[in-house]
Design an enzyme around this catalytic site. Structure first.
Site, PDB file in Angstrom:
ATOM      1  N   HIS A 282      -3.050   3.366  -2.775  1.00  0.00           N
ATOM      2  CA  HIS A 282      -3.028   2.011  -3.357  1.00  0.00           C
ATOM      3  C   HIS A 282      -2.335   1.020  -2.435  1.00  0.00           C
ATOM      4  CE1 HIS A 282       1.192   2.069  -4.943  1.00  0.00           C
ATOM      5  NE2 HIS A 282       0.965   3.336  -5.224  1.00  0.00           N
ATOM      6  N   ASP A 294       5.568   4.131  -0.777  1.00  0.00           N
ATOM      7  CA  ASP A 294       4.791   3.945  -2.011  1.00  0.00           C
ATOM      8  C   ASP A 294       4.097   2.587  -2.002  1.00  0.00           C
ATOM      9  OD1 ASP A 294       3.787   4.312  -4.561  1.00  0.00           O
ATOM     10  OD2 ASP A 294       5.654   3.770  -5.565  1.00  0.00           O
ATOM     11  N   GLU A 328      -2.254  -0.474  -8.552  1.00  0.00           N
ATOM     12  CA  GLU A 328      -1.867   0.791  -9.190  1.00  0.00           C
ATOM     13  C   GLU A 328      -0.534   0.654  -9.899  1.00  0.00           C
ATOM     14  OE1 GLU A 328       0.241   4.646  -9.532  1.00  0.00           O
ATOM     15  OE2 GLU A 328       0.801   2.910  -8.321  1.00  0.00           O
ATOM     16  N   GLU A 329       0.391  -0.106  -9.305  1.00  0.00           N
ATOM     17  CA  GLU A 329       1.767  -0.114  -9.797  1.00  0.00           C
ATOM     18  C   GLU A 329       1.918  -0.710 -11.198  1.00  0.00           C
ATOM     19  OE1 GLU A 329       4.006   1.538  -8.693  1.00  0.00           O
ATOM     20  OE2 GLU A 329       3.938   1.697  -6.510  1.00  0.00           O
ATOM     21  N   ASP A 356      -0.467   9.537  -2.737  1.00  0.00           N
ATOM     22  CA  ASP A 356       0.446   8.591  -3.384  1.00  0.00           C
ATOM     23  C   ASP A 356       1.749   9.302  -3.747  1.00  0.00           C
ATOM     24  OD1 ASP A 356       1.575   6.383  -4.576  1.00  0.00           O
ATOM     25  OD2 ASP A 356       0.428   6.545  -6.438  1.00  0.00           O
ATOM     26  N   HIS A 426      10.241   2.688  -5.502  1.00  0.00           N
ATOM     27  CA  HIS A 426      10.373   1.409  -6.222  1.00  0.00           C
ATOM     28  C   HIS A 426      11.698   0.695  -5.957  1.00  0.00           C
ATOM     29  CE1 HIS A 426       7.350   2.909  -9.542  1.00  0.00           C
ATOM     30  NE2 HIS A 426       6.823   2.863  -8.324  1.00  0.00           N
TER      31      HIS A 426
END
Length: 467
Positions: A282, A294, A328-329, A356, A426
């Site tokens: 992503h 990520d 995606e997130e 991912d 994140h």
């Protein structure tokens, strides 16, 4: 005479199998050699991370990433490169968040927080209230509205350190991040503070998606993550002085959906062009760091798979398609859109692989597939052993390719070593310098090798039921 024929046929079969294995070994070695000596993915990641940065859906940086990756795919000489439009949410963090707890009037201690993705803002002057600690959503019902109303709820269940699979540990506590605000709001809470989903004790708060379900906008309460060190300090202080006050202020805002794109490129198959094999990651990321693990790593590894096929002169039998999914997130809009278009066009997807889980050393793959296909994968284990790829398990694949699932295709996920992944996930420290070039290249080569094997031998189809 018949015995001689049988022995002769068996000999021919043995020779054929040995020849095929030898060809597979040579092709896989050429893939790894090309990745480790002339890999391009690390340079692509450097640009995505350091020239563009965090790529939250709907942001200028996300659009820059779309334009950059499309241009790079165009430069590879693929048979086709295109953009697939998709409407995505646009959530903006605003000015940096601020929080402290007050042990007595005028005596305060600042703690690091960040708004959870999708949260509403606090009132302009922030929220200051008593705070109550819980270990999970189930504790809310036990406490009841009388003890929660008018307070800030502090969700402090940590990741389970005894689990070797850190993704399993993540699954065990992420519900308080995603649903904590929606559930606490039902009991009259003013806001929620959630312990960051991180095994390490540090000062980086980790954001992530959260949702309110069908709760009206004017009834939604703000939610923020607190760093693990901050959570430990807050919990200890609460035990010593349950009367402390907590203050936090955040300025995030949700806007109307905006147009963005999945980025897609393909090499057309020479023998079965209508059978499509997807490899992807992503393109969006959270906004605190630059999204290198990520999922910048997964993006460039997926691009690298097609580049490696071109570099080694391999001409796939089936159409190999790279898909860089958007959103995606905080919405999965890109994955859902791709599957919707594929279904409407009646495209025959037979295989999909997603990366991912960070750019760390690859360990193997997990597969969502039939027993027959998994048995075929197990027959390839010896081909991967020279590259220290040992883990082949049944399990999940990837969020973006999940909407493609049917009873016939194979879904797979690259599984790197996961022990350091949630140190960065994140958070502000998900940055380029934390990605090792060789580990990243090994992951790309491992992915390309699996795609090569499924392209060469095909997917085992279930037997047709006679009606």
């Amino acid at each position: 005479m018949n015995k001689i024929k049988i022995l002769f046929c068996a000999l021919l079969l043995t020779v054929a199998i040995a020849g095929a294995q030898d060809a597979d070994e040579k092709q896989i070695k050429s893939i790894y050699d090309a990745a480790l000596t002339k890999g391009q993915g690390y340079d692509w990641l450097n640009y995505l991370s350091n020239q563009i940065g965090g790529r939250l859906s709907g942001s200028l940086q996300a659009q820059q990433a779309v334009e950059y990756t499309k241009a790079e795919l165009d430069s590879l000489g693929l048979d086709r490169v295109w953009l697939q439009s998709v409407m995505v949410p646009k959530w903006v963090r605003g000015t940096p968040e601020f929080a402290y707890f007050e042990t007595s009037p005028g005596y305060t201690t600042n703690v690091p927080i960040c708004a959870l993705g999708g949260s509403v803002a606090t009132p302009q002057k922030g929220i200051k209230a008593s705070i109550i600690e819980v270990q999970g959503i189930e504790d809310l019902k036990t406490l009841g509205k009388e003890k929660i109303q008018g307070k800030i709820v502090f969700f402090n269940r940590p990741m389970e350190a005894t689990l070797i699979s850190t993704f399993q540990s993540y699954s065990g506590c992420v519900d308080q991040r995603y649903s904590g605000a929606a559930e606490a709001g039902k009991y009259g809470a003013l806001g929620v503070i959630v312990r960051s989903v991180n095994l390490r004790l540090d000062d980086f708060p980790h954001t992530g998606s959260m949702g309110y379900g069908e709760i009206p906008v004017n009834e939604r309460i703000p939610a923020a993550a607190i760093s693990t060190n901050g959570a430990e300090l807050l919990s200890t202080t609460l035990k010593l002085n349950p009367e402390i006050k907590f203050y936090f202020k955040q300025n995030c805002k949700q806007f109307e959906d905006v147009k963005s794109y999945n980025v897609i490129g393909e090499i057309k198959g020479t023998t079965y062009p209508d059978e499509v094999m997807v490899v992807g990651g992503h393109l969006d990321s959270w906004d605190l760091g630059d999204g290198s693990h990520d999922d910048g790593a997964g993006v460039v590894q997926s691009m690298e798979v097609l580049r490696l096929f071109k570099a080694t002169g391999y001409k796939p039998k089936r159409t190999i398609r790279v898909v860089l999914f958007m959103n995606e997130e905080n919405g999965l809009r890109g994955g859902n859109k791709y599957a919707e278009v594929a279904k409407n066009k009646k495209e025959n997807h037979v295989f999909a692989l997603e990366s991912d889980a960070g750019g760390f050393t690859p360990r193997g793959f997990s597969f969502d597939c039939s027993d027959a296909n998994f048995k075929q994968v197990q027959s390839w284990e010896k081909l991967f052993e020279p590259y220290l790829i040992h883990m082949f398990v049944k399990g999940g694949s990837g969020a973006d390719i999940g909407p493609l699932k049917n009873d016939e295709m194979v879904l797979a996920g690259l599984r790197p070593d996961s022990q350091r992944y949630f140190d960065h996930h994140h958070a502000e420290n998900d940055t380029f310098e934390h990605v090792n070039q060789r580990e990243l290249q090994l992951g790309a080569a491992t992915m390309a090798s699996l795609v090569y094997l499924f392209d060469t031998y095909g997917v085992k189809m279930p037997p047709k039921i006679k009606g």
